[in-house]
Design a protein around this motif. Structure first.
Motif, PDB file in Angstrom:
ATOM      1  N   GLU A  79       1.005  -1.254   0.033  1.00 18.28           N
ATOM      2  CA  GLU A  79       0.417   0.033  -0.175  1.00 18.28           C
ATOM      3  C   GLU A  79       0.995   1.266  -0.059  1.00 18.28           C
ATOM      4  N   THR A  80       2.095   1.546   0.866  1.00 17.10           N
ATOM      5  CA  THR A  80       2.637   2.485   0.523  1.00 17.10           C
ATOM      6  C   THR A  80       3.567   2.577  -0.561  1.00 17.10           C
ATOM      7  N   VAL A  81       4.364   0.874  -0.896  1.00 15.24           N
ATOM      8  CA  VAL A  81       4.485   1.388  -2.343  1.00 15.24           C
ATOM      9  C   VAL A  81       4.338   1.600  -3.705  1.00 15.24           C
ATOM     10  N   SER A  82       2.306   1.556  -3.494  1.00 13.23           N
ATOM     11  CA  SER A  82       1.204   1.932  -4.466  1.00 13.23           C
ATOM     12  C   SER A  82       1.841   3.632  -4.217  1.00 13.23           C
ATOM     13  N   ALA A  83       1.244   4.209  -3.206  1.00 11.17           N
ATOM     14  CA  ALA A  83       1.432   5.411  -2.754  1.00 11.17           C
ATOM     15  C   ALA A  83       2.948   5.962  -3.088  1.00 11.17           C
ATOM     16  N   LEU A  84       3.467   5.552  -3.280  1.00 12.50           N
ATOM     17  CA  LEU A  84       4.613   6.468  -3.435  1.00 12.50           C
ATOM     18  C   LEU A  84       5.083   6.737  -5.130  1.00 12.50           C
ATOM     19  N   ASN A 125       8.806  -6.823  -6.105  1.00 12.32           N
ATOM     20  CA  ASN A 125       7.516  -5.812  -6.182  1.00 12.32           C
ATOM     21  C   ASN A 125       8.332  -4.768  -6.489  1.00 12.32           C
ATOM     22  N   PHE A 126       8.549  -4.099  -6.100  1.00 10.51           N
ATOM     23  CA  PHE A 126       9.196  -2.070  -5.979  1.00 10.51           C
ATOM     24  C   PHE A 126       9.314  -2.411  -7.565  1.00 10.51           C
ATOM     25  N   LEU A 127       9.524  -2.942  -7.886  1.00  9.63           N
ATOM     26  CA  LEU A 127      10.709  -2.585  -9.511  1.00  9.63           C
ATOM     27  C   LEU A 127       9.155  -2.719 -10.407  1.00  9.63           C
ATOM     28  N   LYS A 128       8.646  -3.433  -9.943  1.00 14.91           N
ATOM     29  CA  LYS A 128       7.189  -4.139 -10.862  1.00 14.91           C
ATOM     30  C   LYS A 128       5.832  -2.717 -11.042  1.00 14.91           C
ATOM     31  N   THR A 129       6.417  -2.591  -9.820  1.00 17.72           N
ATOM     32  CA  THR A 129       5.187  -1.179  -9.797  1.00 17.72           C
ATOM     33  C   THR A 129       6.249  -0.256 -10.061  1.00 17.72           C
ATOM     34  N   MET A 130       6.701   0.060  -9.916  1.00 17.30           N
ATOM     35  CA  MET A 130       7.634   1.231 -10.721  1.00 17.30           C
ATOM     36  C   MET A 130       7.503   1.013 -12.121  1.00 17.30           C
ATOM     37  N   MET A 131       7.351   0.193 -12.505  1.00 18.31           N
ATOM     38  CA  MET A 131       7.930   0.199 -14.431  1.00 18.31           C
ATOM     39  C   MET A 131       7.303   0.643 -15.730  1.00 18.31           C
ATOM     40  N   PRO A 132       5.834   1.692 -14.720  1.00 18.15           N
ATOM     41  CA  PRO A 132       5.581   2.724 -15.830  1.00 18.15           C
ATOM     42  C   PRO A 132       5.948   3.275 -15.494  1.00 18.15           C
ATOM     43  N   LEU A 133       6.783   3.970 -14.839  1.00 16.73           N
ATOM     44  CA  LEU A 133       7.277   5.176 -14.947  1.00 16.73           C
ATOM     45  C   LEU A 133       8.671   5.308 -15.258  1.00 16.73           C
ATOM     46  N   LEU A 134       9.409   3.899 -15.381  1.00 15.31           N
ATOM     47  CA  LEU A 134      10.874   4.082 -16.366  1.00 15.31           C
ATOM     48  C   LEU A 134      10.068   3.986 -18.194  1.00 15.31           C
ATOM     49  N   HIS A 135      11.047   3.966 -18.687  1.00 10.20           N
ATOM     50  CA  HIS A 135      10.684   4.369 -20.486  1.00 10.20           C
ATOM     51  C   HIS A 135      12.678   3.645 -20.676  1.00 10.20           C
ATOM     52  N   GLU A 136      12.348   4.129 -22.098  1.00 16.03           N
ATOM     53  CA  GLU A 136      13.443   3.354 -22.951  1.00 16.03           C
ATOM     54  C   GLU A 136      14.521   4.408 -22.916  1.00 16.03           C
ATOM     55  N   GLY A 137      15.766   4.069 -22.690  1.00 16.96           N
ATOM     56  CA  GLY A 137      17.071   5.294 -21.849  1.00 16.96           C
ATOM     57  C   GLY A 137      17.479   4.437 -20.210  1.00 16.96           C
ATOM     58  N   SER A 138      15.636   4.521 -19.218  1.00 16.63           N
ATOM     59  CA  SER A 138      16.673   4.365 -18.454  1.00 16.63           C
ATOM     60  C   SER A 138      17.168   3.347 -17.623  1.00 16.63           C
ATOM     61  N   ARG A 139      17.176   3.510 -16.094  1.00 19.93           N
ATOM     62  CA  ARG A 139      18.687   2.535 -15.896  1.00 19.93           C
ATOM     63  C   ARG A 139      18.420   2.107 -14.108  1.00 19.93           C
ATOM     64  N   VAL A 140      18.346   0.810 -13.881  1.00 20.42           N
ATOM     65  CA  VAL A 140      17.588   0.155 -12.619  1.00 20.42           C
ATOM     66  C   VAL A 140      19.034  -0.174 -12.175  1.00 20.42           C
ATOM     67  N   VAL A 141      19.046   0.515 -10.879  1.00 23.26           N
ATOM     68  CA  VAL A 141      20.971  -0.419 -10.081  1.00 23.26           C
ATOM     69  C   VAL A 141      20.553  -0.919  -8.904  1.00 23.26           C
ATOM     70  N   PHE A 142      20.808  -2.130  -8.130  1.00 23.27           N
ATOM     71  CA  PHE A 142      19.998  -2.737  -7.350  1.00 23.27           C
ATOM     72  C   PHE A 142      21.697  -2.773  -6.456  1.00 23.27           C
ATOM     73  N   VAL A 143      21.585  -2.569  -5.045  1.00 23.31           N
ATOM     74  CA  VAL A 143      22.856  -2.590  -4.898  1.00 23.31           C
ATOM     75  C   VAL A 143      22.350  -3.383  -3.754  1.00 23.31           C
ATOM     76  N   THR A 144      24.203  -4.567  -3.794  1.00 18.47           N
ATOM     77  CA  THR A 144      23.993  -5.680  -2.567  1.00 18.47           C
ATOM     78  C   THR A 144      25.557  -5.499  -2.495  1.00 18.47           C
ATOM     79  N   SER A 145      25.807  -6.957  -1.854  1.00 20.29           N
ATOM     80  CA  SER A 145      27.537  -7.336  -1.220  1.00 20.29           C
ATOM     81  C   SER A 145      28.253  -8.173  -1.642  1.00 20.29           C
TER      82      SER A 145
END
Length: 258
Positions: A79-84, A125-145
Motif C-alpha cells: 500500500e505504501t509502495v503504491s502511494a509512493l 514488487n517495487f521494481l514491477k510497481t515502478m515499471m510504468p515510470l521507467l522508459h527507454e533509456g532508463s537505468r535500474v541499479v541494485f545494490v548488494t555486497s
C-alpha cells in the motif's frame, strides 16, 4: 553528506533527469542522492521511518541548488509502495534512474522471514510497481555486497547468512526480469561491494562478531567508506553496463578464487 569534489558525475550531466533511491535517508543511499542532485537530477529520497533525517537531507540538497523531495514508504508494505508510485508520478512524471538500495534483515524484533520479504519479495514488487515510470533509456541499479553475491560459493559470517541468502535471492529474482526490462530499453546493473566501513550492517556485524571489519580489511587490502561506495553506485547509473550486468567494487579475488 558527501562533498562536491568526490562526485564522480560532472556538473549538469544529469540536468533534466529524475531519480529515485530507496532507503536513502542516510548512508550510501543519502550520498548517492546527493551525487545525483549535485549533477542536476531531481531526486526522490525514500525512507521507511527516518522522516526527520530524510527531510533534513532534502533541505540540504535544495539549499545547494539541488532539487529533492522525501517520500516515506515501507518496501514490504504494498500500500505504501503504491502511494509512493503515485507521488513520484505526480511530482516527476517518470524516472530515468531507479536505485534499489534499501535492504535489511539484521534488525531485532522482526518476523523470521523478514530478510527474505524485504531483500527478495519487496525488491521485485517495487521494481514491477515502478515499471510504468521507467522508459527507454532508463537505468535500474541494485545494490548488494560481495558476501551476498558470492554466498553460494563463499561462506560468510554466520550472523550475516540470512541477509546474504535473501539478498542473493533478490538479485536472482531481479535478474530474471532483465529480458522484460531490455525489451523496454531499460538497462539493469548490479553493484556488488565489499564490507563498507560506516554502514549499519558493518556496525551490526562488528557488534555480533568483534574484529570482523578488521579481518576483512586485512584480507581485502582496503575497504571503501560510505561516500566512496556511493560514488560507485552513482557512476553505475550512467556508465555503460558491465559484463554480466555486474559492477564489482573493491577486491573480489578472495571470492573468485574459492
Amino acid at each position: 553528506m558527501n562533498s562536491d569534489n568526490s562526485n564522480p558525475l560532472a556538473a549538469h550531466s544529469l540536468d533534466g533527469a529524475r531519480a529515485l533511491i530507496t532507503g536513502s535517508s542516510r548512508g550510501i543511499g543519502a550520498d548517492t542522492a546527493a551525487y545525483f542532485a549535485q549533477a542536476g537530477a531531481r531526486v526522490a529520497v525514500n525512507y521507511r521511518n527516518k522522516e526527520a533525517r530524510a527531510l533534513k537531507l532534502v533541505a540540504q540538497l535544495n539549499e545547494t541548488d539541488g532539487s529533492a523531495i522525501a517520500i516515506g514508504a515501507d518496501l514490504t508494505d504494498p500500500e505504501t509502495v503504491s502511494a509512493l508510485f503515485e507521488t513520484v508520478k505526480e511530482e516527476f512524471g517518470g524516472l530515468e534512474i531507479l536505485v534499489l538500495n534499501a535492504s535489511g534483515g539484521m534488525e531485532g524484533g522482526m518476523a523470521e522471514d523478514y530478510a527474505m520479504q524485504l531483500n527478495r519479495d519487496a525488491q521485485v514488487n517495487f521494481l514491477k510497481t515502478m515499471m510504468p515510470l521507467l522508459h527507454e533509456g532508463s537505468r535500474v541499479v541494485f545494490v548488494t555486497s560481495h558476501q551476498a553475491h558470492f554466498i553460494r560459493t563463499v561462506e560468510t559470517m554466520p550472523e550475516y547468512v540470512p541477509v546474504a541468502l535473501s539478498k542473493r535471492a533478490g538479485e536472482d529474482a531481479l535478474r530474471e526480469l532483465i529480458p522484460e526490462l531490455e525489451a523496454k530499453g531499460i538497462s539493469f546493473v548490479v553493484v556488488s561491494g565489499d564490507m563498507i566501513e560506516g554502514t549499519i550492517t558493518a556496525t551490526l556485524l562488528q557488534r555480533a562478531n568483534p574484529g570482523a571489519i578488521e579481518a576483512r580489511k586485512e584480507a581485502a587490502g582496503r575497504l571503501y567508506n560510505v561516500s566512496e561506495f556511493a560514488a560507485e553506485v552513482a557512476a553505475a547509473a550512467v556508465e555503460p553496463v558491465p559484463e554480466n550486468n555486474t559492477r564489482y567494487v573493491g577486491d573480489v579475488s578472495d571470492f573468485l578464487n574459492k
